[in-house]
Design a protein around this motif. Sequence first.
Motif, PDB file in Angstrom:
ATOM      1  N   ASP A 203       0.817  -1.213   0.000  1.00  0.00           N
ATOM      2  CA  ASP A 203       0.000   0.000   0.000  1.00  0.00           C
ATOM      3  C   ASP A 203       0.855   1.270   0.000  1.00  0.00           C
ATOM      4  O   ASP A 203       0.496   2.278  -0.617  1.00  0.00           O
ATOM      5  CB  ASP A 203      -0.942   0.013   1.207  1.00  0.00           C
ATOM      6  CG  ASP A 203      -2.116  -0.939   1.052  1.00  0.00           C
ATOM      7  OD1 ASP A 203      -2.327  -1.465  -0.067  1.00  0.00           O
ATOM      8  OD2 ASP A 203      -2.838  -1.162   2.049  1.00  0.00           O
ATOM      9  N   ARG A 204       1.987   1.230   0.682  1.00  0.00           N
ATOM     10  CA  ARG A 204       2.897   2.389   0.644  1.00  0.00           C
ATOM     11  C   ARG A 204       3.333   2.676  -0.787  1.00  0.00           C
ATOM     12  O   ARG A 204       3.346   3.821  -1.233  1.00  0.00           O
ATOM     13  CB  ARG A 204       4.151   2.117   1.493  1.00  0.00           C
ATOM     14  CG  ARG A 204       3.912   1.993   2.970  1.00  0.00           C
ATOM     15  CD  ARG A 204       5.180   1.527   3.669  1.00  0.00           C
ATOM     16  NE  ARG A 204       5.002   1.409   5.110  1.00  0.00           N
ATOM     17  CZ  ARG A 204       6.000   1.269   5.975  1.00  0.00           C
ATOM     18  NH1 ARG A 204       7.255   1.211   5.541  1.00  0.00           N
ATOM     19  NH2 ARG A 204       5.767   1.193   7.269  1.00  0.00           N
ATOM     20  N   THR A 205       3.716   1.616  -1.478  1.00  0.00           N
ATOM     21  CA  THR A 205       4.173   1.776  -2.861  1.00  0.00           C
ATOM     22  C   THR A 205       3.038   2.272  -3.746  1.00  0.00           C
ATOM     23  O   THR A 205       3.226   3.148  -4.600  1.00  0.00           O
ATOM     24  CB  THR A 205       4.723   0.436  -3.378  1.00  0.00           C
ATOM     25  OG1 THR A 205       5.782   0.022  -2.510  1.00  0.00           O
ATOM     26  CG2 THR A 205       5.248   0.559  -4.790  1.00  0.00           C
ATOM     27  N   ALA A 206       1.843   1.710  -3.536  1.00  0.00           N
ATOM     28  CA  ALA A 206       0.693   2.137  -4.339  1.00  0.00           C
ATOM     29  C   ALA A 206       0.369   3.603  -4.079  1.00  0.00           C
ATOM     30  O   ALA A 206       0.073   4.365  -5.013  1.00  0.00           O
ATOM     31  CB  ALA A 206      -0.518   1.259  -4.021  1.00  0.00           C
ATOM     32  N   LEU A 207       0.440   4.010  -2.824  1.00  0.00           N
ATOM     33  CA  LEU A 207       0.133   5.406  -2.497  1.00  0.00           C
ATOM     34  C   LEU A 207       1.136   6.341  -3.160  1.00  0.00           C
ATOM     35  O   LEU A 207       0.747   7.366  -3.744  1.00  0.00           O
ATOM     36  CB  LEU A 207       0.130   5.604  -0.976  1.00  0.00           C
ATOM     37  CG  LEU A 207      -0.155   7.027  -0.493  1.00  0.00           C
ATOM     38  CD1 LEU A 207      -1.506   7.537  -0.985  1.00  0.00           C
ATOM     39  CD2 LEU A 207      -0.091   7.111   1.036  1.00  0.00           C
ATOM     40  N   LEU A 208       2.420   5.990  -3.109  1.00  0.00           N
ATOM     41  CA  LEU A 208       3.416   6.838  -3.780  1.00  0.00           C
ATOM     42  C   LEU A 208       3.094   6.954  -5.264  1.00  0.00           C
ATOM     43  O   LEU A 208       3.130   8.039  -5.842  1.00  0.00           O
ATOM     44  CB  LEU A 208       4.839   6.295  -3.606  1.00  0.00           C
ATOM     45  CG  LEU A 208       5.892   7.102  -4.379  1.00  0.00           C
ATOM     46  CD1 LEU A 208       6.060   8.503  -3.807  1.00  0.00           C
ATOM     47  CD2 LEU A 208       7.236   6.388  -4.436  1.00  0.00           C
ATOM     48  N   GLY A 209       2.760   5.831  -5.893  1.00  0.00           N
ATOM     49  CA  GLY A 209       2.434   5.865  -7.316  1.00  0.00           C
ATOM     50  C   GLY A 209       1.246   6.769  -7.608  1.00  0.00           C
ATOM     51  O   GLY A 209       1.245   7.522  -8.590  1.00  0.00           O
TER      52      GLY A 209
END
Lengths: 136, 136
Positions: A55-61
């Motif tokens: 989710d962290r990676t998705a949020l950054l994207g």
Amino acid sequence: MPDFQLDPRIAGDTVPVAEFALSDLRLMNDRRFPWLVLVPRRAGMSEIIDLNEADRTALLGEVLQVSEALRAATACDKLNVGALGNIVRQLHVHVVARFESDAAWPGPVWGSGAAIPYAVGEVESLVGQLTAAGIA
Amino acid sequence: MPDFQLDPRIAGDTVPVAEFALSDLRLMNDRRFPWLVLVPRRAGMSEIIDLNEADRTALLGEVLQVSEALRAATACDKLNVGALGNIVRQLHVHVVARFESDAAWPGPVWGSGAAIPYAVGEVESLVGQLTAAGIA
């Protein structure tokens, strides 16, 4: 953990723009600033570091996608990206287009006084520009 | 593109804490708030979306690492994470530990008045806590 529900203050201050894989994208109803808010649909989160790694990676994207489109749509002088949450604890990330001529420059938009709601048709016009710039 | 040089205003307002793979980690010399700043050592960047994909990912990782350590070291009520750059255009990301009792709560730290410098030994004490929390 209860299901995710959008914080009522965010719901009242914003209008919906798009649904991304992780987050709801909403527009602050404040015509002083083109001001978007991403709200991950995860219950009980208040910090980015509360999210799991995917989710962290998705949020950054999603933050980057919104940043690119907002800059393209507005030709702003600067982007302001922030996760504060001092007032509303539900995790949300602000992406704001700033202009050297805007009402709060060079200060932050947070705490910059009362919002001025958009007039009829203005939200649709801005969302159209964002859509053309690839936001949704 | 010229080599990276730390912006003189950031240099004057902060003290060095650590060097990460991408960014310099610095502490704002303002004892009102435990306030860290990450400055990617890349010349000519003012937005996160100006970075290439590897650097974007690295910056997120460093922001998360700093966030975890700062929360662990301070037991703060809230983290504030932001990339503004309205005054200093060199790309930098703020990670601030906020307390409901602090001088600007619930407003943002940016634009909250003059910094109060740390007294002798206070910086070393805070950096020691951050190091123990895994920041460097």
